[in-house]
Write an enzyme that holds these catalytic residues in place. Structure first.
Site: not given
Ligand SMILES: CC(=O)N[C@@H](CCC[C@H](N)C(=O)O)C(=O)O
Length: 371
Positions: A69, A94, A96, A128, A154
């Site tokens: 990502d 995060c 990326h 994200e 990740h």
């Molecule tokens: C690994 C990580 O931190 N991923 C993000 C992914 C975002 C998901 C989406 N935008 C949401 O908030 O529903 C995380 O916040 O976990």
């Protein structure tokens, strides 16, 4: 590919974080880098602000997918690093930048020293927000370069460098974004009876959301609702006519997500009556849970134990989300956590992963593709 070269790439990418579907400089950087590699067995396709890169194998029996990502977060970086973000209010918090660098490292290795299988690298935008995996999968570009299996990683600040944490089955939660707007009646702070205060309504709503978790969800199940943003009002002595909240919902099953969302809809109906206001929720599709294929994950764990003894950590599921879950729903594969040893965690303004993990990950993945 050596650590110094990986660091150069990572630092360049770290300086130009961009939000979902605005990854223009990032895409250009990736393209420029790819143009420096031998071209004979490599093809590149653009998809929106992402890229797909196909490296033909010498004697392919399958197509292996590798997803990285590429988007950043709306965070003001506070690492103090010499190569900190040049984009005010944006940060690769995060990891990326790591994800892309590792993908480029593996790609460089296999384009210069080819392996048997064909590998497609998916540099996917908007992980994200608002989610790029599903639309990328629906694109002609990905449909034409569909893999037989797929992997991704990740970064994990909580594990030391040299550790890889993974588990078969559910690794990351189902997630659903939450955007709610409240519209009432503004007025003078001294005359609350003549107005309809949306600060009070929104605050009550946020508190009530937490009661869904504690009162409607089985205590042996897991669910999280986090409201990360509230915007309301203009000054201290004017009653706010509008309020907005933004948050995210996390559950370990699709069924629990349905329960939480149903309760939120009921709450909205009730709040509109109780607070005599208009409430609008902008619904976005929930992100699919990350569910690792049993066989693919078991093979990877066996490989780790044989080739990198001491590296494997059996980990629990986490309430983080990842739209890579959509890919794993349709394509057998797995995601793993890569230890990067940062005192500050994911989405923190001071998150600073240890770059030694770059070389370790590139080594592990390049060798795994050769197995
Ligand atoms: C690994 C990580 O931190 N991923 C993000 C992914 C975002 C998901 C989406 N935008 C949401 O908030 O529903 C995380 O916040 O976990």
């Amino acid at each position: 590919m050596n650590l110094a070269d990986l660091q150069t790439i990572r630092r360049a990418l770290h300086q130009i974080p961009e939000l979902g579907y605005a990854e223009f400089k990032t895409q250009a950087y990736l393209r420029d880098y790819l143009s420096t590699l031998p071209q004979a067995f490599m093809q590149v396709k653009e998809w929106r602000t992402g890229l797909l890169v196909r490296v033909e194998g010498k004697a392919p029996t399958k197509v292996v997918g590798y997803r990285a990502d590429i988007d950043g977060l709306p965070i003001v970086e506070d690492t103090g690093l010499a190569f900190a973000s040049e984009h005010e209010g944006r940060m690769h918090a995060c990891g990326h930048d790591f994800h892309m660098t590792i993908a480029l490292g593996v790609l460089t290795n296999i384009v210069t020293d080819r392996i048997d299988d064909t590998v497609v690298f998916y540099f996917q935008p908007a992980e994200e927000n608002p989610g790029g995996a599903l639309p990328m999968m629906q694109s002609a570009e990905m449909k034409n370069w569909w893999p037989d299996k797929i992997m991704a990683l990740h970064v994990a600040p909580e594990y030391p460098v040299g550790k890889i944490a993974v588990k078969p089955g559910i690794l990351f939660a189902n997630t659903c974004e939450l955007f709610v707007e409240f519209k009432g009646k503004g007025g003078h702070a001294a005359y609350p009876h003549q107005a309809n205060d949306m600060v009070v309504a929104a605050c009550q709503f946020v508190t009530q959301l937490q009661l869904i978790i504690s009162r409607n969800i089985d205590p042996l199940d897991s669910a999280v609702i986090t409201v990360g943003k509230i915007v309301a009002g203009n000054t201290m002595n004017v009653i706010a006519e509008k309020a907005e909240i933004e948050g995210t919902i996390r559950t370990l099953s699709k069924e629990t997500m349905l329960i939480v969302n149903k309760r939120i809809r009921q709450l909205i109906d009730g709040f509109q009556i109780a607070y005599n206001c208009e409430i609008t929720r902008t619904e976005r599709p929930a992100y699919m849970q990350v569910f690792n294929d049993e066989t693919e994950t078991a093979q990877f764990i066996t490989y780790l134990n044989e080739q990198y003894p001491e590296s494997y950590v059996a980990c629990p599921a986490a309430m983080t989300g990842e739209d890579f879950g959509y890919m794993l729903e349709k394509i057998p594969g797995f995601m793993f956590w890569l230890g990067v040893d940062s005192a500050d965690g994911l989405h923190h303004a001071r998150m600073s992963p240890n770059e030694d993990a770059l070389a370790f990950a590139v080594d592990v993945l390049t060798n795994y593709l050769n197995v």
